[in-house]
Design an enzyme around this catalytic site. Sequence first.
Site, PDB file in Angstrom:
ATOM      1  N   ALA A 239       0.799  -1.220   0.000  1.00 34.58           N
ATOM      2  CA  ALA A 239       0.000   0.000   0.000  1.00 34.58           C
ATOM      3  C   ALA A 239       0.833   1.271   0.000  1.00 34.58           C
ATOM      4  O   ALA A 239       0.402   2.302  -0.517  1.00 34.58           O
ATOM      5  CB  ALA A 239      -0.943   0.003   1.206  1.00 34.58           C
ATOM      6  N   LYS A 244      -3.339   4.128  -4.147  1.00 34.42           N
ATOM      7  CA  LYS A 244      -4.327   3.214  -4.725  1.00 34.42           C
ATOM      8  C   LYS A 244      -5.299   2.720  -3.665  1.00 34.42           C
ATOM      9  O   LYS A 244      -6.439   2.370  -3.986  1.00 34.42           O
ATOM     10  CB  LYS A 244      -3.622   2.055  -5.421  1.00 34.42           C
ATOM     11  CG  LYS A 244      -2.887   2.478  -6.694  1.00 34.42           C
ATOM     12  CD  LYS A 244      -2.363   1.278  -7.462  1.00 34.42           C
ATOM     13  CE  LYS A 244      -1.638   1.716  -8.729  1.00 34.42           C
ATOM     14  NZ  LYS A 244      -0.417   2.510  -8.440  1.00 34.42           N
ATOM     15  N   ASP A 308       0.752  -3.817  -5.962  1.00 35.63           N
ATOM     16  CA  ASP A 308       1.355  -2.656  -6.620  1.00 35.63           C
ATOM     17  C   ASP A 308       2.853  -2.776  -6.364  1.00 35.63           C
ATOM     18  O   ASP A 308       3.394  -2.177  -5.442  1.00 35.63           O
ATOM     19  CB  ASP A 308       0.779  -1.369  -6.034  1.00 35.63           C
ATOM     20  CG  ASP A 308       1.193  -0.135  -6.810  1.00 35.63           C
ATOM     21  OD1 ASP A 308       1.814  -0.283  -7.868  1.00 35.63           O
ATOM     22  OD2 ASP A 308       0.917   0.982  -6.338  1.00 35.63           O
ATOM     23  N   CYS A 361       4.901   0.136 -12.335  1.00 32.16           N
ATOM     24  CA  CYS A 361       5.119   1.336 -13.159  1.00 32.16           C
ATOM     25  C   CYS A 361       6.430   1.139 -13.922  1.00 32.16           C
ATOM     26  O   CYS A 361       7.274   2.021 -13.975  1.00 32.16           O
ATOM     27  CB  CYS A 361       5.138   2.600 -12.321  1.00 32.16           C
ATOM     28  SG  CYS A 361       6.262   2.580 -10.912  1.00 32.16           S
TER      29      CYS A 361
END
Length: 433
Positions: A239, A244, A308, A361
């Site tokens: 997180a 997000k 993520d 990313c």
Amino acid sequence: MTPSARLSAAIEVLTDLAARRRPAGDSLKDWGLSHRFAGSGDRAAIAGLIFDTLRRRASSAYVMGADEPRALVLGMLAVMRNLDLAAIERLADGSRFAPAPLSEDERTRLADPSLEKAAPWVKGDYSQWLDPHLNRTFGEERVEEGRALAARAPLDLRVNTLAATPEATLQDLAHLSPEPGRWSPLTMRILLDAEGKAPPLTSETAFVKGAVEVQDEGSQIAAILAAPIPGSQVLDLCAGAGGKTLELAALMDNKGQLYAHDSDIRRLKPIHERLQRAHVRNVQVRAPRGAADVLEDLEGRMDLVLVDAPCTGTGTWRRNPDAKWRVRPGALAERTADQAKILDDAARFVRPGGRIAYVTCSLLDDENGAQIRGFLERHGDFAVVPAVETVLALGSRGLELKAAALESPEGLLMTPRRTGTDGFFVSVLKRAA
């Protein structure tokens, strides 16, 4: 400060940056503290010069035949800002606070700043060692992708639907001339001025009241494609500061339970204030506590686990141009090992029929498709959800996004060139029921 004085200041900061090998923001901060006469406009203009130079460092060095700070800044004026020789000579004329006049060699090079015969990594402005990796992803298009990554990024905002509507927020921020996003219905985009100066958004009432968050449209899309369902059980495994997490909570309409975790408690520090400002009520922060397994009770219960993943950040070079010159092959190896471990850990929380949304990313297959292929080999009860199904979470815009993005059997890759977003890879994996 005059434009020439700003140019001299940029050369000074880049000299410090080269000597001390640290983030550009730190050098800029130190320069500002020791030059308090410089106003906010001066500091913004100097930062613009520095970041534009870092964006085009390889091509600027090629044009000038040198990589010293002065050469890089002068080369950038030609290759990034398209100034001709006469305009550059007026800036570097040797007057008070201006850079020294151009040498004959500099004049010759700046008169014809051609990149026609340069190598792909020079034309695309990225480190040479990354060329095989980007070639694997983009092939002959890697130069154009690199150039798009070397451009300036806009300021993207996400409307927080727990506090406002897109229509009302567009009206509230009309003085900043926001434009609706191309893909995400939650996006508002603010184009920056010629020097890349952003408005003081955090002082805006809409931000203070939690109506908007700063978040690239690609990041917003990644959370939307994860498709969290109101009332479901969701774990945000990495997180961090909660960007997000906030969006997942809004997409879930504050219904169900969302768990936010990160292996580093320091990264979680901002999340608590952000949750309160964003009017989020369904998030439980699970911070690490020594050797204790703080997520043990969630095993086999989650409808969705968002990963993520920590990565090299190659997709964010528009916003972090100095970072692309700091990433090293060793960092890639370290990140890929971390990603495989995190994905394996994520699997233990997914219920039968549940999903993992894997997001990076990064533009590199090592961190994207290869990670998914490796995971599927280790976990035969998972399968990739086809992109044609995943994009339906965006409604009518989904199929357009699928056509624009780079699709692979493992997922979708968004890039500045293709989708106008930062570079984001999204893969959704479903466990057999």
